[in-house]
Design a protein around this motif. Structure first.
Motif, PDB file in Angstrom:
ATOM      1  N   CYS A 266      35.616  37.476  35.047  1.00  0.00           N
ATOM      2  CA  CYS A 266      34.208  37.858  35.083  1.00  0.00           C
ATOM      3  C   CYS A 266      33.310  36.629  34.985  1.00  0.00           C
ATOM      4  O   CYS A 266      32.290  36.534  35.678  1.00  0.00           O
ATOM      5  N   ALA A 267      33.682  35.688  34.141  1.00  0.00           N
ATOM      6  CA  ALA A 267      32.897  34.457  34.016  1.00  0.00           C
ATOM      7  C   ALA A 267      32.863  33.696  35.334  1.00  0.00           C
ATOM      8  O   ALA A 267      31.820  33.138  35.728  1.00  0.00           O
ATOM      9  N   GLU A 268      33.988  33.681  36.039  1.00  0.00           N
ATOM     10  CA  GLU A 268      34.029  33.020  37.344  1.00  0.00           C
ATOM     11  C   GLU A 268      33.119  33.725  38.338  1.00  0.00           C
ATOM     12  O   GLU A 268      32.405  33.081  39.119  1.00  0.00           O
ATOM     13  N   VAL A 269      33.129  35.068  38.312  1.00  0.00           N
ATOM     14  CA  VAL A 269      32.258  35.842  39.196  1.00  0.00           C
ATOM     15  C   VAL A 269      30.789  35.509  38.927  1.00  0.00           C
ATOM     16  O   VAL A 269      29.953  35.492  39.844  1.00  0.00           O
ATOM     17  N   LEU A 270      30.481  35.211  37.681  1.00  0.00           N
ATOM     18  CA  LEU A 270      29.103  34.879  37.301  1.00  0.00           C
ATOM     19  C   LEU A 270      28.751  33.425  37.591  1.00  0.00           C
ATOM     20  O   LEU A 270      27.661  32.971  37.251  1.00  0.00           O
ATOM     21  N   GLY A 271      29.681  32.691  38.205  1.00  0.00           N
ATOM     22  CA  GLY A 271      29.382  31.324  38.622  1.00  0.00           C
ATOM     23  C   GLY A 271      29.875  30.241  37.695  1.00  0.00           C
ATOM     24  O   GLY A 271      29.624  29.056  37.922  1.00  0.00           O
ATOM     25  N   GLU A 276      37.567  28.069  31.139  1.00  0.00           N
ATOM     26  CA  GLU A 276      38.972  27.894  30.781  1.00  0.00           C
ATOM     27  C   GLU A 276      39.697  29.233  30.773  1.00  0.00           C
ATOM     28  O   GLU A 276      39.151  30.246  30.332  1.00  0.00           O
ATOM     29  N   MET A 277      40.922  29.240  31.233  1.00  0.00           N
ATOM     30  CA  MET A 277      41.776  30.396  30.975  1.00  0.00           C
ATOM     31  C   MET A 277      42.006  30.487  29.466  1.00  0.00           C
ATOM     32  O   MET A 277      41.781  29.516  28.738  1.00  0.00           O
ATOM     33  N   HIS A 278      42.422  31.647  28.995  1.00  0.00           N
ATOM     34  CA  HIS A 278      42.784  31.747  27.587  1.00  0.00           C
ATOM     35  C   HIS A 278      43.927  30.769  27.331  1.00  0.00           C
ATOM     36  O   HIS A 278      44.998  30.859  27.942  1.00  0.00           O
TER      37      HIS A 278
END
Length: 350
Positions: A266-271, A276-278
């Motif tokens: 979701c963070a990636e979708v938000l730009g 970081e991955m978990h």
């Protein structure tokens, strides 16, 4: 036909032995975990999982999420989870509604879970208003008190949409003022500003109370309280973005597991392409991946989705109630939590 007095006596017999929740401070599991690390199979997996959890605690940048699915809270792990929160060993919780409402909040109101000394026909249990979780009993009449308390809380709030985190915070406030158990996870989370998310919140006693609230408000043509599932996802993702380095201690799988892992995507979708991955991840489960039961994925598989790094992850295939106390006791006694800064992520939403 049996009379009500006979039924009351039979019910009292069946609900005569309370579940006692394990105290991870009362024993030191470090020698056991150290010995298991020199063994093989699940013992070595548990030792490595414990080491990864200790690394989370020792990492000053790491925000730790406790992720709970299943009935370990009812089965005796409730105080263990509460101690992890009280000792600043977790910074957020993602769980099923049952774990938070039907189990923890329920006991926070003063009710108990009971060991099944025998398991009669389940229709007999139904006639006595006893609900069964494997070999654990709940008094349905007490559970209805939980439903009605959720209704009361909803009635006290301004109408509108609430994330599960925001509503559970109000539950914690209620327990802080009216509760009957010091060790409630919901209460302690409120007092320590630790957010709790339940992505399937209404799949619990909360659902009954909220439905009653909405039906009555609709009947009276008044606005009502609603659960905003998108707000849950947005708020949890917001924490992930601001936290940076994160670790997951997962008991079971299901919706909570996928929900917390999906914050990276979701963070990636938000730009936020640099998200970081978990970094750390431990999962304790008996589910198998072959039929999709393990939320359909191991932690290594989650790396293909960009959710979990593979360097510091460990699956532990065991019934959580039998191994979680060892992991938690080891981590509590090693004491890395003593130097951690509280995150107080709930303040992010004030």
């Amino acid at each position: 036909m049996t009379d009500s007095k006979t039924n009351d006596q039979r019910k009292a017999e069946l609900l005569s032995k309370q579940v006692e929740h394990i105290d991870i401070r009362s024993f030191d599991a470090r020698p056991i975990i150290d010995a298991m690390g020199k063994m093989s199979f699940t013992s070595r997996d548990l030792a490595r999982a414990t080491d990864i959890y200790n690394q989370m605690l020792a990492d000053p940048k790491c925000t730790i999420f406790l992720v709970i699915a299943g009935s370990t809270s009812a089965g005796g792990c409730m105080d263990a989870y509460a101690e992890l929160l009280r000792s600043n060993m977790i910074d957020g919780v993602v769980a099923t509604g049952a774990s938070i409402v039907d189990m923890d909040f329920f006991e926070g109101l003063g009710h108990k879970h009971y060991q099944a000394l025998e398991v009669p026909d389940d229709m007999t249990l139904r006639s006595l208003y006893i609900d069964r979780i494997y070999d654990t009993y709940i008094d349905e009449e007490q559970l209805q008190d939980c439903d009605n308390t959720i209704y009361k809380i909803a009635e006290s709030l301004n109408p509108g949409g609430y994330s599960s985190r925001a509503f559970i915070r109000e539950m914690g406030r209620y327990l802080s003022e009216h509760g009957k158990k010091e060790n409630s996870l919901v209460k302690l989370a409120y007092e320590h500003d630790v957010p709790i998310f339940c992505p399937a919140f209404v799949d619990s006693s909360a659902g009954f109370g909220l439905v009653k609230h909405q039906v009555e408000r609709i009947r009276d043509k008044k606005p009502y309280v609603m659960l905003d599932a998108a707000a849950d996802f947005r708020e949890l993702t917001d924490i992930k973005i601001k936290a940076g380095t994160t670790g997951l201690l997962m008991i079971g799988g299901g919706v909570p597991k996928n929900f917390v892992q999906d914050t990276v995507v979701c963070a990636e979708v938000l730009g936020h392409e640099d998200i970081e991955m978990h970094k750390y991840a431990v999962q304790i489960t008996v589910a198998d991946v072959r039929d999709g039961a393990c939320s359909s994925s191991t932690l290594k598989e989650a790396a293909s989705w960009g959710k979990v790094d593979t360097a510091l992850e460990q699956m532990v295939y065991a019934e959580a109630g039998s191994v979680l106390p060892l992991l938690a006791s080891d981590a509590w006694h090693r004491g890395f939590w003593k130097n951690r800064e509280p995150r107080a992520w709930s303040k992010l939403f004030d």
